[in-house]
Write an enzyme that holds these catalytic residues in place. Sequence first.
Site, short mmCIF file in Angstrom:
data_model
loop_
_atom_site.label_atom_id
_atom_site.label_comp_id
_atom_site.label_asym_id
_atom_site.label_seq_id
_atom_site.Cartn_x
_atom_site.Cartn_y
_atom_site.Cartn_z
CG HIS A 172 -0.24 -0.02 2.54
ND1 HIS A 172 0.38 1.07 3.07
CD2 HIS A 172 -0.04 -1.02 3.41
CE1 HIS A 172 0.92 0.74 4.22
NE2 HIS A 172 0.70 -0.53 4.46
P1 TYD Z 1 -1.44 -2.33 7.58
O1 TYD Z 1 -0.95 -0.93 7.68
O2 TYD Z 1 -2.08 -2.75 6.31
O3 TYD Z 1 -0.25 -3.35 7.92
P2 TYD Z 1 1.05 -3.77 7.06
O4 TYD Z 1 1.45 -2.59 6.24
O5 TYD Z 1 2.06 -4.19 8.07
O6 TYD Z 1 0.67 -4.93 6.18
O7 TYD Z 1 -2.43 -2.60 8.80
C1 TYD Z 1 -2.92 -3.89 9.12
C2 TYD Z 1 -4.24 -3.73 9.83
O8 TYD Z 1 -4.08 -3.02 11.05
C3 TYD Z 1 -5.28 -2.97 9.02
O9 TYD Z 1 -6.54 -3.58 9.24
C4 TYD Z 1 -5.29 -1.59 9.64
C5 TYD Z 1 -4.91 -1.85 11.08
N1 TYD Z 1 -4.14 -0.74 11.69
C6 TYD Z 1 -4.72 0.00 12.70
O10 TYD Z 1 -5.86 -0.23 13.11
N2 TYD Z 1 -4.00 1.02 13.26
C7 TYD Z 1 -2.73 1.32 12.86
O11 TYD Z 1 -2.09 2.27 13.38
C8 TYD Z 1 -2.15 0.55 11.79
C9 TYD Z 1 -0.79 0.84 11.27
C10 TYD Z 1 -2.89 -0.48 11.23
#
Ligand code: TYD
Length: 134
Positions: free
Chosen positions: A51
């Site tokens: 992303h």
């Molecule tokens: P994501 O940022 O997509 O994780 P990564 O980049 O490590 O794959 O986040 C994973 C999940 O966690 C998504 O459902 C959003 C949630 N999330 C929060 O609720 N708060 C936060 O501060 C972050 C970073 C993610």
Amino acid sequence: MNNTRIINIKTISTEGMGDLSFFEELKDIPFEIKRIYYTYNVPVQTKRGGHAHKDLQQILFCPYGKIKVLLDNGYEKEEFTLSSPNNGLLIGNNIWRDMIWEQENSVLCVAASKLYSENDYIRDYKEFLELIRK
Ligand code: TYD
């Protein structure tokens, strides 16, 4: 890539007692910190991320382990390996990122300039390319 760079996190070493690393908002990093999060218990070779963010600045660091970070601004790609607790990777807006866990029990810590908002994410690569080419 102009809105990403590795920084050396200031470190105080005490003979026989280890190292202490630190950074302060607006002094050592170019933004105010609104949120800290960390990712752990990730199996080796897992790829997370996939992303970009429309309006978010972050510093990524790896206090333990080894994590490869693949960045893509839509025009060029760059790869960084975070494997030292005193290295930080600053990432600005509109950078597509993937993180690959290369060592067991690696921990990825992130300090971010904004509170969590799902609206700030771009999770579709085609949409990302369309947005940056506008
Ligand atoms: P994501 O940022 O997509 O994780 P990564 O980049 O490590 O794959 O986040 C994973 C999940 O966690 C998504 O459902 C959003 C949630 N999330 C929060 O609720 N708060 C936060 O501060 C972050 C970073 C993610």
